[in-house]
Scaffold this active site. Structure first.
Site, PDB file in Angstrom:
ATOM      1  N   LYS A 164       0.871  -1.185   0.000  1.00  0.00           N
ATOM      2  CA  LYS A 164       0.000   0.000   0.000  1.00  0.00           C
ATOM      3  C   LYS A 164       0.902   1.227   0.000  1.00  0.00           C
ATOM      4  CE  LYS A 164      -3.950   0.419   2.329  1.00  0.00           C
ATOM      5  NZ  LYS A 164      -5.110   0.373   1.424  1.00  0.00           N
TER       6      LYS A 164
HETATM    7  N1  PPE Z   1      -7.687  -2.877  -2.791  1.00  0.00           N
HETATM    8  C1  PPE Z   1      -7.259  -1.605  -2.643  1.00  0.00           C
HETATM    9  C2  PPE Z   1      -6.660  -0.916  -3.805  1.00  0.00           C
HETATM   10  C3  PPE Z   1      -7.391  -0.983  -1.403  1.00  0.00           C
HETATM   11  O1  PPE Z   1      -6.962   0.268  -1.255  1.00  0.00           O
HETATM   12  C4  PPE Z   1      -7.979  -1.679  -0.334  1.00  0.00           C
HETATM   13  C5  PPE Z   1      -8.151  -1.007   1.000  1.00  0.00           C
HETATM   14  C6  PPE Z   1      -8.417  -2.994  -0.531  1.00  0.00           C
HETATM   15  C7  PPE Z   1      -8.252  -3.565  -1.779  1.00  0.00           C
HETATM   16  C8  PPE Z   1      -8.982  -3.823   0.575  1.00  0.00           C
HETATM   17  O2  PPE Z   1      -7.968  -4.170   1.481  1.00  0.00           O
HETATM   18  P1  PPE Z   1      -8.281  -4.408   3.021  1.00  0.00           P
HETATM   19  O3  PPE Z   1      -8.668  -3.118   3.590  1.00  0.00           O
HETATM   20  O4  PPE Z   1      -6.995  -4.925   3.586  1.00  0.00           O
HETATM   21  O5  PPE Z   1      -9.376  -5.400   3.085  1.00  0.00           O
HETATM   22  N2  PPE Z   1      -8.400   0.377   0.950  1.00  0.00           N
HETATM   23  C9  PPE Z   1      -8.184   1.167   2.124  1.00  0.00           C
HETATM   24  C10 PPE Z   1      -8.162   2.650   1.816  1.00  0.00           C
HETATM   25  C11 PPE Z   1      -9.452   3.251   1.403  1.00  0.00           C
HETATM   26  C12 PPE Z   1      -9.326   4.742   1.245  1.00  0.00           C
HETATM   27  O6  PPE Z   1     -10.187   5.323   0.599  1.00  0.00           O
HETATM   28  O7  PPE Z   1      -8.378   5.342   1.786  1.00  0.00           O
HETATM   29  C13 PPE Z   1      -9.181   0.828   3.227  1.00  0.00           C
HETATM   30  O8  PPE Z   1     -10.208   0.210   2.961  1.00  0.00           O
HETATM   31  O9  PPE Z   1      -8.883   1.160   4.373  1.00  0.00           O
END
Ligand code: PPE
Length: 312
Positions: A164
């Site tokens: 990330k």
């Molecule tokens: N893909 C991406 C690109 C992504 O940013 C997230 C989380 C996910 C999948 C899901 O991952 P997880 O949260 O580990 O289940 N996105 C984060 C940021 C959102 C934002 O707008 O800032 C979040 O959900 O916290």
């Protein structure tokens, strides 16, 4: 200084480089390396209100992903996981929040500009604030209308897709802007090969004939922790889950159900893709069952998952 966004109203402090500082003082220099080159890594975590008080959901996994995200960039986080845990737990406690979103970030700070970050200090911050349903409360019930983005997800040969990285999120911002500009709530982003990768901030699940599919980690998507949670929950509920799937654009249109997963988005149904109605155009029965189980889980009402919680 502009007015504080409503989202952060009532937040008093941020943890920055080892200290609790006033919210208004959690600032960096304009020559911060990460501001120019996107050389930062971050996490998004949720703390839920449970019967035993606030508890952070899958904190250890999020923290592990933060340190892992830092590796390709040689970001040496100058705090160990125990210190970041202690800081975060104390911050939530000091803010008196029953539930919140947690945003840890580590980045190259103010140092000499130029692409080599070696002489910039690594700064670390943790901020918390109350954050309700990411795509709106109604989205959790009714589902969201999404569109396939004309922007493709970058490949891991370009930028690590399992990290990330702050700078890499311009890809997600472009996809979101396009979708919202065209009147959709969210985007679905295809990978370089044209297969489904994920949403700009969510992983994607597809239901067909009672079975569940989600793109494998080689499809340029993030190894989402909510994705892992949904896979395990669904299997524990007796579903067959294909977690190494390759999903084509066409399969989205003919799916029985689609839903997003993510820390912010939680479990959000998708009711249409490019104006094609998915299933009945409402939250499907499998999505409903998984969403209900998910909220029971994160609110601490399901036995057997205690390891996934860090008490505040
Ligand atoms: N893909 C991406 C690109 C992504 O940013 C997230 C989380 C996910 C999948 C899901 O991952 P997880 O949260 O580990 O289940 N996105 C984060 C940021 C959102 C934002 O707008 O800032 C979040 O959900 O916290």
């Amino acid at each position: 200084m502009s007015d504080r966004p409503e989202m952060y109203e009532g937040v008093d402090e941020v943890w920055l480089d080892g200290e609790f500082v006033d919210f208004e003082d959690a600032n960096v220099h304009v020559l911060t390396h990460a501001l120019h080159y996107g050389t930062g890594v971050f996490e998004g975590v949720r703390c839920y209100e449970t019967a035993d008080g606030p508890a952070i959901f899958r904190w250890d996994e999020h923290l592990q992903r933060l340190y892992d995200s830092a590796k390709p960039y040689d970001i040496e986080i100058p705090f160990d996981p125990e210190e970041l845990t202690e800081a975060t737990v104390e911050l939530i406690d000091r803010e008196g929040l029953a539930s919140c979103y947690i945003r840890p970030i580590a980045f190259y700070g103010y140092g000499p500009l130029g692409l080599n970050p070696a002489n910039s200090p690594v700064q670390v911050a943790v901020a918390v604030w109350p954050w309700g349903a990411y795509l709106g409360e109604e989205a959790l019930e009714e589902g969201v209308d999404v569109a396939i983005s004309s922007w493709r997800k970058y490949a891991s040969s370009q930028i690590p897709t399992n990290a990330k990285t702050t700078g890499a999120y311009v890809n997600s911002v472009l996809a979101s802007l396009e979708a919202k500009g065209n009147g959709y709530t969210e985007a679905i982003v295809l990978n370089k090969e044209g297969q489904v990768a994920e949403g700009p901030g969510e992983n994607l699940f597809l239901v067909r004939d009672g079975e569940i599919f989600t793109p494998g980690l080689a499809e340029s998507n993030l190894d989402g922790i909510t994705r892992r949670t949904v896979i395990q929950l669904a299997r524990d509920m007796g579903y067959t889950v294909y977690d190494q799937a390759t999903i084509s654009r066409g399969e989205l249109y003919t799916a029985d159900e689609l839903f997003f997963s993510g820390t912010a988005a939680e479990v959000t149904p998708i009711r249409s893709v490019d104006d094609n109605v998915v299933g009945e155009g409402t939250k499907g029965p499998v999505t409903d069952e998984i969403q209900t189980q998910f909220f029971d889980l994160v609110e601490g009402d399901l036995a057997g998952y205690d390891d996934w919680f860090t008490d505040v």
